[in-house]
Structures are given as C-alpha cells and as structure tokens.
Enzyme design. Structure first.
Site, PDB file in Angstrom:
ATOM      1  N   HIS A  64      21.280  -6.285  -1.130  1.00  0.00           N
ATOM      2  CA  HIS A  64      21.975  -5.821  -2.341  1.00  0.00           C
ATOM      3  C   HIS A  64      22.197  -6.967  -3.350  1.00  0.00           C
ATOM      4  O   HIS A  64      22.019  -6.783  -4.557  1.00  0.00           O
ATOM      5  CB  HIS A  64      23.319  -5.186  -1.937  1.00  0.00           C
ATOM      6  CG  HIS A  64      23.843  -4.192  -2.911  1.00  0.00           C
ATOM      7  ND1 HIS A  64      24.567  -3.085  -2.531  1.00  0.00           N
ATOM      8  CD2 HIS A  64      23.778  -4.137  -4.255  1.00  0.00           C
ATOM      9  CE1 HIS A  64      24.909  -2.394  -3.600  1.00  0.00           C
ATOM     10  NE2 HIS A  64      24.443  -3.012  -4.665  1.00  0.00           N
ATOM     11  N   ASP A  79      18.143   6.544  -4.804  1.00  0.00           N
ATOM     12  CA  ASP A  79      18.661   5.180  -4.646  1.00  0.00           C
ATOM     13  C   ASP A  79      20.088   5.222  -4.109  1.00  0.00           C
ATOM     14  O   ASP A  79      20.975   5.818  -4.724  1.00  0.00           O
ATOM     15  CB  ASP A  79      18.660   4.438  -5.987  1.00  0.00           C
ATOM     16  CG  ASP A  79      19.136   3.009  -5.802  1.00  0.00           C
ATOM     17  OD1 ASP A  79      18.358   2.201  -5.270  1.00  0.00           O
ATOM     18  OD2 ASP A  79      20.304   2.705  -6.142  1.00  0.00           O
ATOM     19  N   LYS A  87      20.806  -0.192   0.715  1.00  0.00           N
ATOM     20  CA  LYS A  87      20.979  -1.649   0.541  1.00  0.00           C
ATOM     21  C   LYS A  87      21.950  -2.245   1.556  1.00  0.00           C
ATOM     22  O   LYS A  87      22.964  -1.639   1.891  1.00  0.00           O
ATOM     23  CB  LYS A  87      21.488  -1.943  -0.882  1.00  0.00           C
ATOM     24  CG  LYS A  87      20.729  -1.207  -1.976  1.00  0.00           C
ATOM     25  CD  LYS A  87      21.133  -1.581  -3.378  1.00  0.00           C
ATOM     26  CE  LYS A  87      20.503  -0.655  -4.405  1.00  0.00           C
ATOM     27  NZ  LYS A  87      21.320   0.550  -4.717  1.00  0.00           N
ATOM     28  N   GLY A 139       0.796  -1.228   0.000  1.00  0.00           N
ATOM     29  CA  GLY A 139       0.000   0.000   0.000  1.00  0.00           C
ATOM     30  C   GLY A 139       0.824   1.271   0.000  1.00  0.00           C
ATOM     31  O   GLY A 139       0.290   2.361  -0.231  1.00  0.00           O
ATOM     32  N   GLY A 179      13.865   7.485 -10.064  1.00  0.00           N
ATOM     33  CA  GLY A 179      14.701   7.947  -8.955  1.00  0.00           C
ATOM     34  C   GLY A 179      16.074   8.350  -9.437  1.00  0.00           C
ATOM     35  O   GLY A 179      16.435   8.141 -10.599  1.00  0.00           O
ATOM     36  N   LEU A 180      16.842   8.916  -8.515  1.00  0.00           N
ATOM     37  CA  LEU A 180      18.221   9.305  -8.818  1.00  0.00           C
ATOM     38  C   LEU A 180      19.167   8.195  -8.356  1.00  0.00           C
ATOM     39  O   LEU A 180      19.143   7.817  -7.183  1.00  0.00           O
ATOM     40  CB  LEU A 180      18.567  10.608  -8.078  1.00  0.00           C
ATOM     41  CG  LEU A 180      19.987  11.127  -8.307  1.00  0.00           C
ATOM     42  CD1 LEU A 180      20.122  11.745  -9.704  1.00  0.00           C
ATOM     43  CD2 LEU A 180      20.388  12.150  -7.236  1.00  0.00           C
ATOM     44  N   GLY A 181      20.006   7.703  -9.258  1.00  0.00           N
ATOM     45  CA  GLY A 181      21.073   6.767  -8.880  1.00  0.00           C
ATOM     46  C   GLY A 181      22.234   7.543  -8.278  1.00  0.00           C
ATOM     47  O   GLY A 181      22.457   8.707  -8.621  1.00  0.00           O
ATOM     48  N   LYS A 183       3.657   4.018  -1.408  1.00  0.00           N
ATOM     49  CA  LYS A 183       3.833   4.526  -2.769  1.00  0.00           C
ATOM     50  C   LYS A 183       5.283   4.884  -3.072  1.00  0.00           C
ATOM     51  O   LYS A 183       5.997   5.383  -2.204  1.00  0.00           O
ATOM     52  CB  LYS A 183       2.927   5.741  -2.978  1.00  0.00           C
ATOM     53  CG  LYS A 183       1.449   5.325  -2.961  1.00  0.00           C
ATOM     54  CD  LYS A 183       0.537   6.498  -3.215  1.00  0.00           C
ATOM     55  CE  LYS A 183      -0.929   6.210  -2.900  1.00  0.00           C
ATOM     56  NZ  LYS A 183      -1.509   5.079  -3.581  1.00  0.00           N
ATOM     57  N   PRO A 227       7.825   6.749  -6.067  1.00  0.00           N
ATOM     58  CA  PRO A 227       7.916   7.540  -7.311  1.00  0.00           C
ATOM     59  C   PRO A 227       8.537   6.722  -8.457  1.00  0.00           C
ATOM     60  O   PRO A 227       9.545   6.038  -8.245  1.00  0.00           O
ATOM     61  CB  PRO A 227       8.830   8.704  -6.917  1.00  0.00           C
ATOM     62  CG  PRO A 227       8.749   8.787  -5.427  1.00  0.00           C
ATOM     63  CD  PRO A 227       8.561   7.375  -4.953  1.00  0.00           C
ATOM     64  N   TYR A 231      28.175   2.217  -1.644  1.00  0.00           N
ATOM     65  CA  TYR A 231      28.598   3.369  -2.456  1.00  0.00           C
ATOM     66  C   TYR A 231      29.433   4.361  -1.648  1.00  0.00           C
ATOM     67  O   TYR A 231      30.047   5.271  -2.206  1.00  0.00           O
ATOM     68  CB  TYR A 231      27.404   4.078  -3.113  1.00  0.00           C
ATOM     69  CG  TYR A 231      26.506   3.168  -3.943  1.00  0.00           C
ATOM     70  CD1 TYR A 231      26.969   1.933  -4.419  1.00  0.00           C
ATOM     71  CD2 TYR A 231      25.188   3.530  -4.246  1.00  0.00           C
ATOM     72  CE1 TYR A 231      26.138   1.095  -5.167  1.00  0.00           C
ATOM     73  CE2 TYR A 231      24.371   2.692  -4.997  1.00  0.00           C
ATOM     74  CZ  TYR A 231      24.851   1.485  -5.448  1.00  0.00           C
ATOM     75  OH  TYR A 231      24.024   0.666  -6.179  1.00  0.00           O
TER      76      TYR A 231
HETATM   77  N1  LIG Z   1      21.494  -2.921  -7.147  1.00  0.00           N
HETATM   78  C1  LIG Z   1      22.639  -2.946  -7.785  1.00  0.00           C
HETATM   79  O1  LIG Z   1      23.412  -3.911  -7.703  1.00  0.00           O
HETATM   80  C2  LIG Z   1      23.025  -1.782  -8.649  1.00  0.00           C
HETATM   81  C3  LIG Z   1      24.049  -1.930  -9.608  1.00  0.00           C
HETATM   82  C4  LIG Z   1      24.353  -0.839 -10.418  1.00  0.00           C
HETATM   83  C5  LIG Z   1      23.662   0.350 -10.275  1.00  0.00           C
HETATM   84  N2  LIG Z   1      22.705   0.494  -9.297  1.00  0.00           N
HETATM   85  C6  LIG Z   1      21.966   1.783  -9.106  1.00  0.00           C
HETATM   86  O2  LIG Z   1      21.497   2.240 -10.354  1.00  0.00           O
HETATM   87  C7  LIG Z   1      21.994   3.549 -10.598  1.00  0.00           C
HETATM   88  C8  LIG Z   1      22.177   3.798 -12.090  1.00  0.00           C
HETATM   89  O3  LIG Z   1      23.065   2.873 -12.696  1.00  0.00           O
HETATM   90  P1  LIG Z   1      24.577   3.242 -13.087  1.00  0.00           P
HETATM   91  O4  LIG Z   1      25.074   4.327 -12.238  1.00  0.00           O
HETATM   92  O5  LIG Z   1      25.286   1.935 -13.114  1.00  0.00           O
HETATM   93  O6  LIG Z   1      24.522   3.715 -14.596  1.00  0.00           O
HETATM   94  P2  LIG Z   1      23.501   4.483 -15.571  1.00  0.00           P
HETATM   95  O7  LIG Z   1      22.482   5.213 -14.794  1.00  0.00           O
HETATM   96  O8  LIG Z   1      23.103   3.512 -16.604  1.00  0.00           O
HETATM   97  O9  LIG Z   1      24.486   5.520 -16.254  1.00  0.00           O
HETATM   98  C9  LIG Z   1      25.072   6.564 -15.524  1.00  0.00           C
HETATM   99  C10 LIG Z   1      26.096   7.243 -16.413  1.00  0.00           C
HETATM  100  O10 LIG Z   1      25.445   7.848 -17.543  1.00  0.00           O
HETATM  101  C11 LIG Z   1      25.709   9.241 -17.568  1.00  0.00           C
HETATM  102  N3  LIG Z   1      24.433   9.909 -17.877  1.00  0.00           N
HETATM  103  C12 LIG Z   1      23.402  10.133 -17.021  1.00  0.00           C
HETATM  104  N4  LIG Z   1      22.390  10.739 -17.641  1.00  0.00           N
HETATM  105  C13 LIG Z   1      22.768  10.909 -18.924  1.00  0.00           C
HETATM  106  C14 LIG Z   1      22.146  11.512 -20.052  1.00  0.00           C
HETATM  107  N5  LIG Z   1      20.924  12.037 -19.969  1.00  0.00           N
HETATM  108  N6  LIG Z   1      22.843  11.543 -21.221  1.00  0.00           N
HETATM  109  C15 LIG Z   1      24.082  11.018 -21.300  1.00  0.00           C
HETATM  110  N7  LIG Z   1      24.733  10.443 -20.270  1.00  0.00           N
HETATM  111  C16 LIG Z   1      24.073  10.382 -19.086  1.00  0.00           C
HETATM  112  C17 LIG Z   1      26.216   9.609 -16.198  1.00  0.00           C
HETATM  113  O11 LIG Z   1      27.183  10.637 -16.263  1.00  0.00           O
HETATM  114  P3  LIG Z   1      26.947  12.063 -15.511  1.00  0.00           P
HETATM  115  O12 LIG Z   1      26.872  11.775 -14.038  1.00  0.00           O
HETATM  116  O13 LIG Z   1      28.165  12.827 -15.899  1.00  0.00           O
HETATM  117  O14 LIG Z   1      25.675  12.626 -16.068  1.00  0.00           O
HETATM  118  C18 LIG Z   1      26.884   8.322 -15.729  1.00  0.00           C
HETATM  119  O15 LIG Z   1      28.210   8.234 -16.184  1.00  0.00           O
HETATM  120  C19 LIG Z   1      23.295   3.561  -9.801  1.00  0.00           C
HETATM  121  O16 LIG Z   1      23.794   4.862  -9.622  1.00  0.00           O
HETATM  122  C20 LIG Z   1      22.853   2.885  -8.528  1.00  0.00           C
HETATM  123  O17 LIG Z   1      22.108   3.787  -7.728  1.00  0.00           O
HETATM  124  C21 LIG Z   1      22.361  -0.564  -8.507  1.00  0.00           C
END
Ligand SMILES: NC(=O)c1ccc[n+]([C@@H]2O[C@H](COP(=O)([O-])OP(=O)(O)OC[C@H]3O[C@@H](n4cnc5c(N)ncnc54)[C@H](OP(=O)(O)O)[C@@H]3O)[C@@H](O)[C@H]2O)c1
Ligand SMILES: *[C@@H]1O[C@H](CO)[C@@H](O)[C@H](O)[C@H]1NC(C)=O
Length: 318
Positions: A113, A46, A80, A12, A19-21, A14, A16, A51
């Site tokens: 995680h 997130d 996580k 139940g 989100g922001l990674g 909510k 968004p 991290y």
């Molecule tokens: N649960 C898990 O095991 C796990 C694993 C991996 C990731 N995650 C989560 O997921 C989030 C996102 O994944 P990620 O960080 O691996 O990679 P992603 O979001 O696929 O890519 C991020 C990269 O893309 C660039 N970027 C962002 N927006 C853009 C746009 N509009 N145009 C061009 N380039 C862009 C960013 O650079 P700039 O910062 O310079 O914009 C950064 O280098 C992570 O930050 C984390 O919170 C979780």
C-alpha cells in the site's frame, strides 16, 4: 453493458483498463455498489485491507459469481498490504487474511500500500490505523520478498506497488526475482504524473490512477487545498462536444495518458457513467486543454507518514 478493454501486464496477465474504487464505500452500501458495478460491466475492483470492507465486497463478488453474472476468472480483484504488516514473514499471512475476508482463494493483484513501514504499540484498530503507530526503518525490498512468496503460493497472480516514487520503484526492480506489474499512484487532471508514467512504462510497469477526481470526499480536505472542479467550464465544454460529462472527460484523459483509473462511486448512475468512457476519444487539442489543469495538486499526502523512513513524496522529483 460496457466492458473495459484489457491491458497486458509484464507477466502476460490481463487487467481491465478501469476499475471500481472502494475506499469510503461503507459496509452496507458497498455490497450494492459492487453488485451494481459488476452488473454494469466492471470487472476490476480495487480494495485494501485498510478500507475495512473486504468482507462485504467479497460477499457481493461471490453473490455475482453464484448467480452466473460473472466468472471468477473474468474478475480482477486487487487488495493491498497495510504498513503494519511489512515484515517479510507477515506478508503471506496478511495476504491470506485478506483472502479469508473476501472468501476467495486468490487475488489477481496484491500491492504494497505504501513504502513506509509502521508498528503499532498494542492492538491494531482498523478504524484508527494510525493510533499508537510509529514508523520503523524496514526495507520495502524485504517486504517485496514476502510479496514474491504470495506468487509462489498462487495466492496472488500478480504483485505490485502503490505510492512508490521513481527511486523506490527502481530499487525494487533491481532487487526483484518477480517484477512488479503495477504502481498505483494518484493521477488526476490536477496531478497528471507524466514523468512518473513515462518512467514506469519504460520499465514495463503499468500505472493505476487513484483518486481520479481528486478525492473530493477525503476526510482531511481543508480550505485552500487545490480543488478539482467537475463544473469547470472548460471541462464541461469539452464534454458537450462528445456528449459526455466533465467526469467522463477526466477518466478518458487518464485512459489516453495510458493509466488505469479506479473512480470510486457508490451511486448507481455515477457507477454507470464512470465506465461509459470507451466509445469516444479526446482530440490532441482537448488533451492539451486538460493538461493545462496540471498544478501538482496532490490530494493524498498521507500526513501521518510524513517524516517517517521511506516517505515517498519528499526529496525526489517524482
Ligand atoms: N493506493 C492508495 O493509497 C489509494 C489512495 C486513495 C484512493 N485509492 C483508491 O482509489 C479509489 C478512488 O479514489 P478516491 O476514492 O480517493 O476518490 P475519487 O475516485 O477521485 O472520487 C470519489 C468521489 O467522487 C464522487 N464521484 C464519483 N463519480 C462521480 C461522478 N461521475 N461525478 C461526480 N462525482 C463523482 C464519489 O461520490 P459517490 O460515491 O457519491 O458517487 C466520491 O465522493 C479509492 O476508492 C481507492 O480504491 C487508493
Ligand atoms: C448523449 O448521452 C446520453 C447519456 O449517455 C444518451 O442517453 C443520449 O442518447 C446521447 N445523445 C446523443 C445525441 O448521442
């Protein structure tokens, strides 16, 4: 300001739908990124203990609450449990440690995680999390009991999983007193995860889409890896039709697949661009074009965990 629509979870609460990674968002720049994101309209952040930036993120969040930009109850803060804290009795103290890092008194969502448990010989070093780490055969169902205690204590409003395959998710569901609300897994145009999405949805579990752009900054990238090109002519052309960029097309695609993307950026313009995806809809035809990029192109294999008990990406279809 753009605010993402809310998805209702199986308890139940909510969440968004974007989100922001924050992985690889360095201490120093991450505060700015989080503050700018909240000002732009992001309400879902997130995070992960791994991290190493929970403290800085917490500072930014508390500053935006204190200056009246947002209320705590409007935010959806996720973090996580790292692999080395899987023992049932370690879960509550580790959750409390994250809360202490943030300076907050509850999490909106706490995730396991990875299904893989590890043990460190010596001191845990967040900068070198795999140093002296060995896999242990610890059942994530026991870890889940610790997660449930976090809900009992009110320190996590919801609990969920990350990187669990369909069989592992099913086992947790069959043994849970409190159902997981979420499975956070990699989903991008290169790895659209349609089977896992359908499997989770059928069981009332939502999917957060991590690495929506194929994690271009991942440190283990090597030549020959599948590449997700944001300058791909087909994606650019679809974007032009809607006055959107290729990255916005991908995020919109993930939203229409029913997932919750969490793009990481620490660049103000890209932070703004990434949430500006709720005023257009991809046609069925354009969805099919993006479908055609699916190539099992996983970016996050967690090589360090390969071969350890409960490694999720081998011996199972999805
Ligand atoms: N649960 C898990 O095991 C796990 C694993 C991996 C990731 N995650 C989560 O997921 C989030 C996102 O994944 P990620 O960080 O691996 O990679 P992603 O979001 O696929 O890519 C991020 C990269 O893309 C660039 N970027 C962002 N927006 C853009 C746009 N509009 N145009 C061009 N380039 C862009 C960013 O650079 P700039 O910062 O310079 O914009 C950064 O280098 C992570 O930050 C984390 O919170 C979780
Ligand atoms: C196209 O998008 C840009 C950036 O969001 C915006 O400034 C511009 O007004 C848009 N153009 C049209 C024709 O909608």
């Amino acid at each position: 300001m753009v605010v993402a629509p809310l998805i209702t979870l199986n308890n139940g609460k909510k969440c968004p739908q974007l989100g922001l990674g924050t992985w690889l968002s360095e201490p120093g720049e991450v505060q700015k990124a989080v503050k700018h994101a909240i000002e732009t309209g992001y309400r879902h952040i997130d995070c992960a203990m791994l991290y190493g930036n929970e403290k800085e993120i917490g500072e930014a969040i508390r500053e935006k609450i204190a200056d009246g930009t947002v209320k705590r109850e409007e935010l959806f803060i996720v973090t996580k449990l790292w692999n080395t804290f899987h023992e049932r009795e370690k879960v509550v103290p580790t959750c409390k440690k994250s809360l202490e890092n943030f300076g907050l008194d509850y999490l909106d969502l706490y995730l396991i995680h990875w299904p893989v448990a590890q043990k460190i010989k010596g001191e845990f070093n967040i900068k070198l999390p795999f140093k002296d780490a060995v896999g242990i055969d610890y059942d994530y169902v026991e870890t889940w009991k610790g997660m449930e205690e976090c809900v009992d204590l009110g320190i996590a409003k919801s609990i969920g999983l990350s990187n669990f395959n369909s069989k592992q998710l099913e086992r947790v569901l069959q043994n849970a007193r409190i159902k997981p609300v979420m499975n956070q897994v990699e989903v991008s145009s290169n790895l659209n995860q349609k089977k896992l999405i359908q499997f989770c949805k059928a069981r009332g579990v939502q999917i957060t889409a991590y690495s929506p752009f194929g994690s271009p900054a991942r440190p283990w990238a090597k030549p020959g890896d599948p590449v997700l090109r944001l300058d791909d002519p087909k994606l650019v052309k679809i974007g032009q039709k809607y006055n959107k960029t290729a990255s916005q097309v991908i995020l919109r695609y993930l939203i229409q697949l029913g997932t919750i993307p969490i793009p990481k950026s620490s660049n103000p313009q890209r932070i703004e661009q990434n949430i500006d995806v709720f005023d257009f809809e991809l046609s069925e035809e354009d969805m099919k074009i993006v479908d055609s990029f699916n190539c099992n192109g996983r970016a996050v294999h967690a090589e360090e965990l390969k071969g350890l008990p409960h490694y999720p990406f081998e011996g199972v279809e999805f």
